[in-house]
Design an enzyme around this catalytic site. Structure first.
Site, PDB file in Angstrom:
ATOM      1  N   GLY B  54       0.427  -1.081   0.506  1.00 20.07           N
ATOM      2  CA  GLY B  54       0.168   0.026   0.248  1.00 20.07           C
ATOM      3  C   GLY B  54       0.924   1.213  -0.324  1.00 20.07           C
ATOM      4  O   GLY B  54       1.529   1.162   0.170  1.00 20.07           O
ATOM      5  N   SER B  55       0.389   2.497  -0.493  1.00 24.39           N
ATOM      6  CA  SER B  55       0.761   3.306  -0.160  1.00 24.39           C
ATOM      7  C   SER B  55       0.699   3.723   1.234  1.00 24.39           C
ATOM      8  O   SER B  55       0.078   4.036   1.314  1.00 24.39           O
ATOM      9  CB  SER B  55       0.844   4.350  -1.560  1.00 24.39           C
ATOM     10  OG  SER B  55       1.203   4.368  -2.742  1.00 24.39           O
ATOM     11  N   GLY B  56       1.444   5.704   1.042  1.00 22.44           N
ATOM     12  CA  GLY B  56       1.480   5.700   2.122  1.00 22.44           C
ATOM     13  C   GLY B  56       2.336   5.837   2.888  1.00 22.44           C
ATOM     14  O   GLY B  56       2.881   6.124   4.605  1.00 22.44           O
ATOM     15  N   HIS B  57       3.640   4.815   2.736  1.00 16.68           N
ATOM     16  CA  HIS B  57       4.775   4.762   4.357  1.00 16.68           C
ATOM     17  C   HIS B  57       5.937   4.921   3.005  1.00 16.68           C
ATOM     18  O   HIS B  57       6.756   4.377   3.386  1.00 16.68           O
ATOM     19  CB  HIS B  57       4.732   2.975   4.032  1.00 16.68           C
ATOM     20  CG  HIS B  57       3.578   2.327   4.412  1.00 16.68           C
ATOM     21  ND1 HIS B  57       3.137   2.599   5.653  1.00 16.68           N
ATOM     22  CD2 HIS B  57       3.055   1.184   3.787  1.00 16.68           C
ATOM     23  CE1 HIS B  57       2.245   1.619   5.820  1.00 16.68           C
ATOM     24  NE2 HIS B  57       1.827   0.943   4.534  1.00 16.68           N
ATOM     25  N   LYS B 105       5.814  -7.007   2.845  1.00 18.39           N
ATOM     26  CA  LYS B 105       5.608  -7.028   4.048  1.00 18.39           C
ATOM     27  C   LYS B 105       4.494  -8.218   4.877  1.00 18.39           C
ATOM     28  O   LYS B 105       3.623  -8.638   4.008  1.00 18.39           O
ATOM     29  CB  LYS B 105       5.184  -6.119   4.153  1.00 18.39           C
ATOM     30  CG  LYS B 105       6.383  -5.408   4.144  1.00 18.39           C
ATOM     31  CD  LYS B 105       6.182  -3.103   4.750  1.00 18.39           C
ATOM     32  CE  LYS B 105       4.412  -2.273   4.372  1.00 18.39           C
ATOM     33  NZ  LYS B 105       5.083  -3.067   2.502  1.00 18.39           N
ATOM     34  N   ASP B 110      -1.135  -9.204   0.921  1.00 16.94           N
ATOM     35  CA  ASP B 110       0.562  -8.659  -0.183  1.00 16.94           C
ATOM     36  C   ASP B 110       0.536  -9.715  -0.109  1.00 16.94           C
ATOM     37  O   ASP B 110       0.995  -9.926  -1.738  1.00 16.94           O
ATOM     38  CB  ASP B 110       0.960  -7.668   0.805  1.00 16.94           C
ATOM     39  CG  ASP B 110       1.376  -6.277   1.149  1.00 16.94           C
ATOM     40  OD1 ASP B 110      -0.313  -6.061   0.592  1.00 16.94           O
ATOM     41  OD2 ASP B 110       1.678  -5.311   1.341  1.00 16.94           O
ATOM     42  N   HIS B 219       0.183   1.420   9.853  1.00 19.14           N
ATOM     43  CA  HIS B 219      -1.260   1.477   9.279  1.00 19.14           C
ATOM     44  C   HIS B 219      -2.347   2.209  10.777  1.00 19.14           C
ATOM     45  O   HIS B 219      -3.642   1.972  10.544  1.00 19.14           O
ATOM     46  CB  HIS B 219      -2.508   0.315   8.668  1.00 19.14           C
ATOM     47  CG  HIS B 219      -1.244   0.135   7.290  1.00 19.14           C
ATOM     48  ND1 HIS B 219      -1.126  -1.468   7.838  1.00 19.14           N
ATOM     49  CD2 HIS B 219      -1.024   0.168   6.002  1.00 19.14           C
ATOM     50  CE1 HIS B 219      -0.155  -1.746   7.289  1.00 19.14           C
ATOM     51  NE2 HIS B 219      -0.320  -0.734   5.885  1.00 19.14           N
TER      52      HIS B 219
END
Lengths: 331, 331
Positions: B54-57, B105, B110, B219
């Site tokens: 996921g994006s945001g990391h 991860k 995922d 998250h």
């Protein structure tokens, strides 16, 4: 105030210990001072490059110590100019016999204290020159400044003056190129949120939930306008256009760009800004030689950004591109 | 919600455009996908290394693309696993004929989607191997995970597996070393504040003004304890000791350390943490081979940190130390 600190009075001291512990092969702290220097300083017969200022702007300036950049950084207390004797220690740490060059952000306290330190050094036979960086186009004069403030554009001065010194440039040659960078670099910033100096315990200013401030300084000094938060594209336009208006940019000019985070801005948002900034610059016919996106000149946990543009020429370009080992600025 | 964004639905798309614009010589986006790859991918006869999530990391994972690290990163929507077909595009982009290795991860989505993509690739004759990183010692099972979560320790897997592939390692050799890193890396995090996914518009959880959460996920998944904010030294002790308890560390062991910021944590605070972490590790007789302090695996504008320790051996050390051109991880 929510922060990861111990005694708020000792944040700078604690930070410096943690910094040296993280980079034991590259950095040293000069005993009994708040000066950080490269481990192998002073380098004989190289012009020493020294910068510094109040802490709270990390990685500025100690993160820019390394081959081809700074020899020493003088770390003041939070948002507070380092004292003349501390700057003098920094000059001595960087002095390898070829003179020492000072990169000073334009704040009244910094200018005064670096100048006094230069006098102390000269009295001991160390040749000192300086440049005062005033890249922030937002306001003339401000809370702590006569004239324009020095902000993220300072990093380009570190890099290019540092590369010139590493290439064997004389003190006068380093000064000449540093003045050229300063004459050709412009920045402008904005904030969504304030920041809190640990020992103060409360934010230095307040912004409403839907408000941003355009033209803010890196200590939270007032900008030019408070207004409702607009889109990333509008923010990019407002900052970039103000920067572009301030000096002459012609089609075909090479530019280097910093999209700087103020400390708490997600990298995602900086890249979203960069998308639009890139479009604006290409529309203007400019050639973007290099782009740097990240936290280069921060204000603790302030959320916001600044845009810096440097108009390059054939002399500056290879110096910007030269390798550097400074942890916070890799080419 | 105060953010520098345009349409919240398009933040990942906008970010990717800004990312490619900033690194036009190093990175490319695979058309019609959210896959970012090195400009010169695929490299013939080198094992391709692919990660994502996921994006945001950010800078995870696209910031780790470069020589000696990742060949491609698959960027999902905000905090959302990329779909199998996107991962499949990433595998194809990285496939130079020597097989592709996936660094995943440990989140249920995922693992499932990367597995399905591996099957698609194998059906087309691409050999695929994988490792699942589960370095977070805080909790067994969690909101999106069976078993332990994968967090900042993943960066060490990227680096060491990437260096092995760059050195000509076979797919099996890359897998072996990646499994060794995963077996020897442990992390634990905490948060002072939550973060807000742009399209959601409000924080994913709430912490009171004097509260922190220990063991939180990237998250915002629940950790192990909410309590009053303690000092930096106490936070460093709590996280580091939990990590040290989880596998056997012996006096004289070499370790690599990441003091990771969650996105909005001033660098100053990370260095203050590092001071104490450094003391704890030296007290335990450990040899700190290398320390990385900064934003490596973030959660948007979450304030907080994580501590990652990797127990090194003579095989891993030179691979960790090998040069890398990835913008977000320089040695």
């Amino acid at each position: 105030m929510k922060k990861i600190v111990n005694n708020p009075e000792y944040v700078v001291r604690d930070m410096l210990e943690g910094l040296i512990a993280a980079h034991p092969d590259a950095l040293k702290q000069i005993p009994e001072t708040t000066v950080v220097a490269r481990k192998d300083a002073p380098l004989q017969n190289k012009v020493g490059i020294v910068s510094g200022g109040g802490s709270g702007h990390e990685p500025a300036h100690a993160g820019y110590i390394g081959d081809g950049m700074l020899d020493a950084a003088v770390c003041g207390e939070m948002f507070t100019s380092p004292t003349p004797d501390q700057v003098f220690e920094g000059i001595k740490a960087a002095d390898g016999g070829a003179g020492v060059f000072l990169v000073i952000k334009n704040y009244t306290g910094d200018v005064m204290n670096f100048d006094m330190a230069a006098e102390l050094a000269e009295a001991e036979g160390i040749e000192v020159e300086k440049v005062i960086v005033n890249d922030d186009v937002a306001v003339e004069d401000s809370s702590f400044t006569t004239g324009r403030r020095g902000i993220a554009g300072t990093i380009f001065v570190h890099k290019i003056a540092g590369a010139k010194a590493a290439a064997g440039g004389s003190l006068q040659e380093v000064k000449n190129i540093a003045e050229k960078v300063t004459a050709n670099v412009r920045s402008m910033g904005m904030a969504l949120t304030p920041c809190t100096v640990p020992a103060a315990g409360k934010p230095s200013f307040v912004l409403e939930d839907d408000e941003m401030e355009i033209g803010i300084g890196i200590h939270g000094e007032p900008g030019i306008e408070r207004k409702r938060v607009t889109s990333a594209d509008e923010i990019a336009e407002e900052l970039t256009n103000k920067v572009l208006e301030d000096i002459e940019f012609n089609r075909g000019d090479d530019v280097a760009l910093i999209v700087n985070g103020m400390g708490a801005t997600p990298e995602m948002e900086l890249y979203i800004l960069n998308k639009k900034i890139n479009e604006i610059l290409l529309d203007r016919g400019l050639n973007i030689h290099k782009t740097f996106v990240g936290n280069y000149m921060t204000s603790l946990e302030m959320s916001g950004c600044s845009v810096t543009l440097l108009k390059l020429d054939e002399e500056m370009k290879p110096l910007l591109d030269a390798e550097s080992s400074a942890p916070a600025f890799r080419i």
